[in-house]
Design an enzyme around this catalytic site. Sequence first.
Site, PDB file in Angstrom:
ATOM      1  N   CYS A  54       4.197   5.225   2.267  1.00 23.54           N
ATOM      2  CA  CYS A  54       3.135   5.315   1.267  1.00 23.54           C
ATOM      3  C   CYS A  54       3.611   6.257   0.160  1.00 23.54           C
ATOM      4  O   CYS A  54       4.092   7.358   0.438  1.00 23.54           O
ATOM      5  CB  CYS A  54       1.858   5.845   1.918  1.00 23.54           C
ATOM      6  N   CYS A  57       1.115   9.684   0.409  1.00 23.27           N
ATOM      7  CA  CYS A  57       1.179  10.692   1.478  1.00 23.27           C
ATOM      8  C   CYS A  57       2.465  10.646   2.292  1.00 23.27           C
ATOM      9  O   CYS A  57       2.663  11.455   3.188  1.00 23.27           O
ATOM     10  CB  CYS A  57      -0.035  10.545   2.395  1.00 23.27           C
ATOM     11  N   CYS A 102      -3.520   2.453   2.993  1.00 26.22           N
ATOM     12  CA  CYS A 102      -2.834   3.368   3.901  1.00 26.22           C
ATOM     13  C   CYS A 102      -3.870   3.956   4.856  1.00 26.22           C
ATOM     14  O   CYS A 102      -4.893   4.489   4.421  1.00 26.22           O
ATOM     15  CB  CYS A 102      -2.148   4.467   3.098  1.00 26.22           C
ATOM     16  N   CYS A 105      -4.140   8.059   4.088  1.00 29.02           N
ATOM     17  CA  CYS A 105      -4.715   8.621   2.858  1.00 29.02           C
ATOM     18  C   CYS A 105      -5.685   7.689   2.143  1.00 29.02           C
ATOM     19  O   CYS A 105      -6.330   8.084   1.177  1.00 29.02           O
ATOM     20  CB  CYS A 105      -3.620   9.080   1.899  1.00 29.02           C
ATOM     21  N   CYS A 127       0.995  -8.570   0.496  1.00 32.57           N
ATOM     22  CA  CYS A 127       1.412  -8.564  -0.902  1.00 32.57           C
ATOM     23  C   CYS A 127       1.194  -7.138  -1.409  1.00 32.57           C
ATOM     24  O   CYS A 127       0.061  -6.706  -1.616  1.00 32.57           O
ATOM     25  CB  CYS A 127       0.572  -9.586  -1.654  1.00 32.57           C
TER      26      CYS A 127
END
Length: 139
Positions: A54, A57, A102, A105, A127
């Site tokens: 991510c 985070c 995510c 976060c 995607c």
Amino acid sequence: MASSAGTKLGKDTPDSTWKEVLSTDEYRILRQKGTEPAGSGLYNKHKEEGTYRCAGCQTPIYTSETKFDSGCGWPAFYAEIPGAVDRHVDNAFGMKRVEITCANCGGHLGHVFENEGFPTPTDQRHCVNSKSIKFEGSK
């Protein structure tokens, strides 16, 4: 998880902190559910072995083993690292889609589509916006 400045970043992180640690485009995509133009992302045709984290985070989200070329113009994966992604119904723009974020976060990653006929083990296409992830190569 922590930013490079050592700040712990998660779902309760205030917007002011996100604006300090993310670029303008990353903030627009991860925190405001934006998207990047098709074919413009750094990782669309990326083929190296490693982990995609991510961009907010740094939580590991995908591995290169599940990445495939879907031809959609964005990085595509057929599965996430278990527990790394949350799914939410998204009825924006007059259509029903499944948003992926995510799990740590809450950052917007993109959308997941199913039953499109891709020859993958899951018949799913995550995607994903390139700006919502960062690549870390295998050592």
